[in-house]
Motif scaffolding. Sequence first.
Motif, mmCIF file in Angstrom:
data_model
loop_
_atom_site.group_PDB
_atom_site.id
_atom_site.type_symbol
_atom_site.label_atom_id
_atom_site.label_comp_id
_atom_site.label_asym_id
_atom_site.label_seq_id
_atom_site.Cartn_x
_atom_site.Cartn_y
_atom_site.Cartn_z
ATOM 1 N N ASN A 62 0.825 -1.209 0.000
ATOM 2 C CA ASN A 62 0.000 0.000 0.000
ATOM 3 C C ASN A 62 0.863 1.264 0.000
ATOM 4 O OD1 ASN A 62 -2.302 -1.557 -0.037
ATOM 5 N ND2 ASN A 62 -2.624 -1.442 2.178
ATOM 6 N N MET A 63 1.989 1.216 0.687
ATOM 7 C CA MET A 63 2.911 2.358 0.674
ATOM 8 C C MET A 63 3.432 2.599 -0.741
ATOM 9 S SD MET A 63 5.216 1.762 4.034
ATOM 10 C CE MET A 63 4.483 1.095 5.509
ATOM 11 N N LEU A 64 3.818 1.527 -1.413
ATOM 12 C CA LEU A 64 4.308 1.654 -2.785
ATOM 13 C C LEU A 64 3.201 2.124 -3.720
ATOM 14 C CD1 LEU A 64 6.499 -1.565 -2.987
ATOM 15 C CD2 LEU A 64 7.314 0.796 -2.985
ATOM 16 N N GLN A 65 2.024 1.575 -3.548
ATOM 17 C CA GLN A 65 0.902 1.960 -4.406
ATOM 18 C C GLN A 65 0.532 3.425 -4.200
ATOM 19 O OE1 GLN A 65 -0.317 0.022 -6.856
ATOM 20 N NE2 GLN A 65 -1.426 1.848 -7.478
ATOM 21 N N SER A 66 0.664 3.932 -2.968
ATOM 22 C CA SER A 66 0.352 5.348 -2.730
ATOM 23 C C SER A 66 1.359 6.257 -3.438
ATOM 24 C CB SER A 66 0.297 5.652 -1.227
ATOM 25 O OG SER A 66 1.547 5.442 -0.627
ATOM 26 N N LEU A 67 2.633 5.818 -3.551
ATOM 27 C CA LEU A 67 3.617 6.592 -4.324
ATOM 28 C C LEU A 67 3.193 6.677 -5.787
ATOM 29 C CD1 LEU A 67 7.003 5.221 -2.908
ATOM 30 C CD2 LEU A 67 6.036 7.497 -2.533
ATOM 31 N N LEU A 70 -0.101 8.936 -6.225
ATOM 32 C CA LEU A 70 0.150 10.373 -6.112
ATOM 33 C C LEU A 70 1.128 10.883 -7.172
ATOM 34 C CD1 LEU A 70 0.255 10.698 -2.240
ATOM 35 C CD2 LEU A 70 -1.598 11.353 -3.800
ATOM 36 N N GLY A 71 1.613 10.000 -8.018
ATOM 37 C CA GLY A 71 2.449 10.427 -9.134
ATOM 38 C C GLY A 71 3.923 10.589 -8.819
ATOM 39 N N TYR A 72 4.381 10.135 -7.652
ATOM 40 C CA TYR A 72 5.801 10.232 -7.332
ATOM 41 C C TYR A 72 6.629 9.246 -8.157
ATOM 42 C CZ TYR A 72 4.449 13.123 -3.374
ATOM 43 O OH TYR A 72 3.933 14.115 -2.587
ATOM 44 N N THR A 73 6.029 8.109 -8.479
ATOM 45 C CA THR A 73 6.683 7.121 -9.336
ATOM 46 C C THR A 73 5.654 6.554 -10.306
ATOM 47 O OG1 THR A 73 6.252 5.275 -7.829
ATOM 48 C CG2 THR A 73 8.331 6.450 -7.530
ATOM 49 N N ALA A 74 6.158 6.000 -11.396
ATOM 50 C CA ALA A 74 5.262 5.430 -12.402
ATOM 51 C C ALA A 74 4.814 4.016 -12.028
ATOM 52 C CB ALA A 74 5.947 5.414 -13.762
ATOM 53 N N THR A 75 5.696 3.268 -11.373
ATOM 54 C CA THR A 75 5.377 1.890 -11.000
ATOM 55 C C THR A 75 5.844 1.622 -9.576
ATOM 56 O OG1 THR A 75 7.490 1.007 -11.767
ATOM 57 C CG2 THR A 75 5.696 1.097 -13.387
ATOM 58 N N GLU A 81 13.036 1.553 -6.149
ATOM 59 C CA GLU A 81 14.308 2.163 -6.544
ATOM 60 C C GLU A 81 14.446 3.569 -5.966
ATOM 61 O OE1 GLU A 81 14.459 1.827 -10.807
ATOM 62 O OE2 GLU A 81 14.618 -0.344 -10.733
ATOM 63 N N LEU A 82 13.353 4.333 -5.936
ATOM 64 C CA LEU A 82 13.369 5.677 -5.356
ATOM 65 C C LEU A 82 13.678 5.621 -3.867
ATOM 66 C CD1 LEU A 82 12.707 8.774 -5.576
ATOM 67 C CD2 LEU A 82 10.380 8.127 -4.897
ATOM 68 N N LEU A 83 13.028 4.711 -3.153
ATOM 69 C CA LEU A 83 13.267 4.572 -1.721
ATOM 70 C C LEU A 83 14.696 4.104 -1.438
ATOM 71 C CD1 LEU A 83 9.861 2.985 -0.705
ATOM 72 C CD2 LEU A 83 10.614 5.345 -0.328
ATOM 73 N N TYR A 84 15.205 3.199 -2.245
ATOM 74 C CA TYR A 84 16.587 2.730 -2.080
ATOM 75 C C TYR A 84 17.567 3.879 -2.272
ATOM 76 C CZ TYR A 84 20.917 0.160 -2.928
ATOM 77 O OH TYR A 84 22.211 -0.284 -2.877
#
Length: 117
Positions: A62-67, A70-75, A81-84
């Motif tokens: 759900n955390m990944l899906q919320s990113l 909200l448009g912070y990431t495409a997938t 990868e962004l969090l890493y």
Amino acid sequence: MGMLNNTNKKAKNWANNDRKLEDFQPDKMASIADLEKQPSSKSKPKVVTFNTNLKISNHARNMLQSLVTLGYTATQKDGIELLYQSFVDTLADDQKRELDMQYKTLERRDARLKNRL
């Protein structure tokens, strides 16, 4: 036991054969220049990419899906990868080097295992 008592076949004596020293010489001698040559284009790739499964809780999903929502990431993969990368940016230089060394070791292992198939 039957093979031990087989006297019909003559045992080969490898030490006293008629081979000459020239028979054991290599066809071509390697030189330093041969070792310094670049590998051929047929060499195995150093990096491979393949899909794998990752078991995560519904909360992490759900955390990944919320990113994504909200448009912070495409997938969701981009979210990981962004969090890493955000985590790596917070590390000290020696910690970054240690993490990078571990990452590269795992990448080489993947390349070696996939090229074996």
